[in-house]
Enzyme design. Structure first.
Site, PDB file in Angstrom:
ATOM      1  CD  GLU A   1      -2.873  -0.891  -0.225  1.00 30.93           C
ATOM      2  OE1 GLU A   1      -2.970   0.193  -0.833  1.00 30.93           O
ATOM      3  OE2 GLU A   1      -3.335  -1.958  -0.653  1.00 30.93           O
TER       4      GLU A   1
HETATM    5  C1  LIG Z   1       3.224  -9.449  -0.527  1.00 33.03           C
HETATM    6  C2  LIG Z   1       2.869  -8.296  -1.403  1.00 33.03           C
HETATM    7  C3  LIG Z   1       1.547  -8.045  -1.718  1.00 33.03           C
HETATM    8  C4  LIG Z   1       1.216  -6.993  -2.560  1.00 33.03           C
HETATM    9  N1  LIG Z   1      -0.094  -6.801  -2.931  1.00 33.03           N
HETATM   10  C5  LIG Z   1      -0.402  -5.888  -3.884  1.00 33.03           C
HETATM   11  C6  LIG Z   1      -1.723  -5.790  -4.439  1.00 33.03           C
HETATM   12  O1  LIG Z   1      -2.633  -6.504  -4.046  1.00 33.03           O
HETATM   13  N2  LIG Z   1      -1.925  -4.889  -5.400  1.00 33.03           N
HETATM   14  C7  LIG Z   1      -0.935  -4.090  -5.884  1.00 33.03           C
HETATM   15  O2  LIG Z   1      -1.192  -3.316  -6.781  1.00 33.03           O
HETATM   16  N3  LIG Z   1       0.305  -4.132  -5.366  1.00 33.03           N
HETATM   17  C8  LIG Z   1       0.598  -5.028  -4.404  1.00 33.03           C
HETATM   18  N4  LIG Z   1       1.892  -5.127  -3.920  1.00 33.03           N
HETATM   19  C9  LIG Z   1       2.888  -4.193  -4.444  1.00 33.03           C
HETATM   20  C10 LIG Z   1       3.304  -3.175  -3.392  1.00 33.03           C
HETATM   21  O3  LIG Z   1       2.276  -2.239  -3.168  1.00 33.03           O
HETATM   22  C11 LIG Z   1       4.597  -2.528  -3.861  1.00 33.03           C
HETATM   23  O4  LIG Z   1       5.614  -3.526  -3.882  1.00 33.03           O
HETATM   24  C12 LIG Z   1       4.994  -1.372  -2.953  1.00 33.03           C
HETATM   25  O5  LIG Z   1       4.081  -0.309  -3.066  1.00 33.03           O
HETATM   26  C13 LIG Z   1       6.388  -0.838  -3.290  1.00 33.03           C
HETATM   27  O6  LIG Z   1       6.547  -0.588  -4.644  1.00 33.03           O
HETATM   28  P1  LIG Z   1       7.796  -1.191  -5.438  1.00 33.03           P
HETATM   29  O7  LIG Z   1       7.891  -2.636  -5.100  1.00 33.03           O
HETATM   30  O8  LIG Z   1       7.649  -0.798  -6.840  1.00 33.03           O
HETATM   31  O9  LIG Z   1       9.015  -0.481  -4.766  1.00 33.03           O
HETATM   32  P2  LIG Z   1       9.869   0.729  -5.363  1.00 33.03           P
HETATM   33  O10 LIG Z   1       8.941   1.820  -5.784  1.00 33.03           O
HETATM   34  O11 LIG Z   1      10.837   0.213  -6.352  1.00 33.03           O
HETATM   35  O12 LIG Z   1      10.640   1.194  -4.055  1.00 33.03           O
HETATM   36  C14 LIG Z   1      11.909   0.677  -3.672  1.00 33.03           C
HETATM   37  C15 LIG Z   1      12.462   1.542  -2.540  1.00 33.03           C
HETATM   38  O13 LIG Z   1      12.675   2.868  -3.011  1.00 33.03           O
HETATM   39  C16 LIG Z   1      11.946   3.809  -2.267  1.00 33.03           C
HETATM   40  N5  LIG Z   1      11.446   4.841  -3.158  1.00 33.03           N
HETATM   41  C17 LIG Z   1      10.809   4.691  -4.334  1.00 33.03           C
HETATM   42  N6  LIG Z   1      10.514   5.874  -4.869  1.00 33.03           N
HETATM   43  C18 LIG Z   1      10.967   6.802  -4.027  1.00 33.03           C
HETATM   44  C19 LIG Z   1      10.965   8.228  -4.011  1.00 33.03           C
HETATM   45  N7  LIG Z   1      10.419   8.937  -4.987  1.00 33.03           N
HETATM   46  N8  LIG Z   1      11.527   8.865  -2.976  1.00 33.03           N
HETATM   47  C20 LIG Z   1      12.059   8.164  -1.956  1.00 33.03           C
HETATM   48  N9  LIG Z   1      12.095   6.836  -1.909  1.00 33.03           N
HETATM   49  C21 LIG Z   1      11.562   6.155  -2.924  1.00 33.03           C
HETATM   50  C22 LIG Z   1      10.827   3.029  -1.603  1.00 33.03           C
HETATM   51  O14 LIG Z   1      10.379   3.645  -0.397  1.00 33.03           O
HETATM   52  C23 LIG Z   1      11.492   1.679  -1.370  1.00 33.03           C
HETATM   53  O15 LIG Z   1      12.211   1.703  -0.159  1.00 33.03           O
HETATM   54  C24 LIG Z   1       2.232  -6.148  -3.062  1.00 33.03           C
HETATM   55  C25 LIG Z   1       3.568  -6.400  -2.720  1.00 33.03           C
HETATM   56  C26 LIG Z   1       3.889  -7.456  -1.922  1.00 33.03           C
HETATM   57  C27 LIG Z   1       5.358  -7.710  -1.616  1.00 33.03           C
END
Ligand SMILES: Cc1cc2nc3c(=O)[nH]c(=O)nc-3n(C[C@H](O)[C@H](O)[C@H](O)COP(=O)(O)OP(=O)(O)OC[C@H]3O[C@@H](n4cnc5c(N)ncnc54)[C@H](O)[C@@H]3O)c2cc1C
Length: 427
Positions: free
Chosen positions: A277
């Protein structure tokens, strides 16, 4: 109901939608990480999917939201044909093993537009805002179950004697709950959990009033307050939820690390709540950029007004002074550091990101202090042990947890340069 938006970078969204003659859409593409994407616990699964039409504007302004059911529904509400949406694989996760997290493939699946075209983000946010509050509660829930197990263990496990002398002479050693450091761990868990639970009820009241209060100005105020505290509830609660589960594990010593006791599962399960989320880092950015700096502190000042009004009503109550006084001091700190961020961000945009996580925690600590003062106010009028424990827990919170604010103020004011100085190559 699942949400298939996935990740922070919605600008790179790869799911595509095309319009059919009958007003439905064809949705194609894949989504990873979809919670409960496939299972047989319900007769149908409804996916809310963000996708882009071929002629949509670039970036998030071109994203629309679609409803894609696993089974299409006939006009008489019976289940019809299987839709072209299938689970490609199940993600292997660190925790929450009972929840199927799926890769979902949409192969020209039938979808129905939700809301207006290209307004998908706005539509998705009404669901995500609720989910962010729910995930905060997930943090408290896991902290609570870990706490209950840790307390039982601490009363049972015999190890060493109390520093002040033998407490249970009939036993071979004293139970570990007599040791100050074990109490530190248990009280930290208890103070965060109970303060957090009070704040979640307060927030739920604001959300109800934002929708149903007869006075428009009150509705607007409550809307602003809930917007401000939503990222705090999501991130602060899941941070201390994870912290609390680790403390609970620590109370059990070696047994905490052994699977049989179940404490390590709480640590693994709580970890995801800091990530999904929207990561807690992104929540903190939302708080500082959108809810603080962009409106020049308007939402924050409205919250501070609510707290100041509470203080002015209770300032003369002697028994409450022990709590009101430090609360008022911390409120001054909050006001001062918020203004510092707003000013500093005008010349250095990196201030937003360098202060965000610390600031979110600081605001969370002040909000919990507010809840603890209110809790004490009620508890002072009662004598049952339950209420006496509330007052003692509040005292612990004020003396042992709230002072973190001093340190947070200092790290925020250390600014951004120290974070940005190191060349990327030298990491
Ligand atoms: C078990 C699980 C269930 C999930 N369920 C769902 C679901 O039902 N539906 C759905 O749509 N998604 C789902 N997700 C996805 C989840 O919401 C995302 O993985 C999460 O929001 C983080 O996005 P990302 O993985 O792209 O991380 P990234 O965006 O790649 O982030 C990587 C790191 O960089 C940091 N970061 C990124 N951008 C910035 C910025 N601009 N400034 C500072 N820091 C930054 C983040 O805080 C993080 O620490 C799920 C994920 C998991 C692991």
């Amino acid at each position: 109901l699942t949400e298939a938006h996935c990740g922070t970078d919605l600008g790179l969204l790869r799911t595509k939608a095309t319009l059919n003659n009958d007003g439905t859409y064809n949705i194609s593409g894949a989504k990873i990480f979809i919670t409960s994407g496939e299972h047989d616990l319900a007769e149908n699964i409804i996916h809310t999917v963000l996708a882009r039409l071929p002629d949509a504007p670039p970036g998030i302004k071109g994203i629309s939201l679609f409803l894609v059911p696993k089974f299409l529904v006939n006009s008489d509400h019976t289940l019809g044909q299987r839709n072209a949406v299938h689970c490609g694989s199940i993600e292997e996760k660190m925790g929450i093993k009972a929840s199927s997290t799926c890769v979902m493939n949409f192969d020209n699946a039938t979808g129905y537009l939700i809301g207006e075209l290209n307004q998908g983000m706005q539509a998705m946010f009404s669901m995500m805002n609720l989910e962010r509050l729910n995930i905060g509660i997930e943090g408290i829930g896991l902290a609570e179950v870990s706490y209950q197990n840790a307390v039982n263990y601490a009363k049972d496990r015999l190890q060493s004697r109390a520093l002040t002398g033998i407490k249970f002479p009939e036993k071979a050693a004293d139970p570990i709950i007599v040791h100050p450091d074990v109490r530190r761990m248990l009280l930290t868990m208890k103070a965060y959990i109970e303060g957090g639970r009070a704040l979640s009820v307060w927030a739920a009241m604001q959300a109800d009033m934002a929708e149903h209060h007869e006075d428009e100005k009150t509705r607007e105020l409550c809307n602003n307050l809930i917007a401000l505290v939503t990222p705090v509830i999501k991130a602060f609660f899941t941070d201390f939820g994870s912290e609390a589960c680790n403390l609970g594990l620590q109370v059990l010593g070696g047994h905490g690390y052994i699977k049989e006791w179940g404490m390590e599962q709480f640590v693994r399960d709580a970890r995801i709540a800091q990530i999904y989320e929207g990561t807690n880092g992104i929540q903190a950015l939302d708080l500082v950029r959108r809810k603080l700096v962009m409106n020049e502190g308007m939402f924050l000042n409205q919250l501070i007004d609510v707290m100041v009004e509470y203080i002015s009503h209770h300032q003369t109550e002697n028994e409450l002074a022990e709590f009101i006084q430090p609360f008022e001091d911390k409120l001054k700190d909050l006001r001062e550091i918020s203004q510092w961020i707003i000013n500093a961000a005008k010349t250095d945009p990196n201030i937003i990101g360098s202060s965000s996580t610390d600031y979110l925690r600081l605001l969370g600590l002040v909000l919990l202090a507010f809840m603890w003062v209110k809790t004490v106010e009620v508890s002072l009028k009662k004598s049952a042990p339950f209420y006496q424990a509330k007052i003692k827990t509040a005292r612990f919170y004020f003396q042992k947890l709230l002072p973190q604010i001093e340190c947070l103020k200092q790290t925020i004011k250390a600014g951004s340069q120290v974070l940005m100085d190191l060349d990327t190559d030298t990491f």
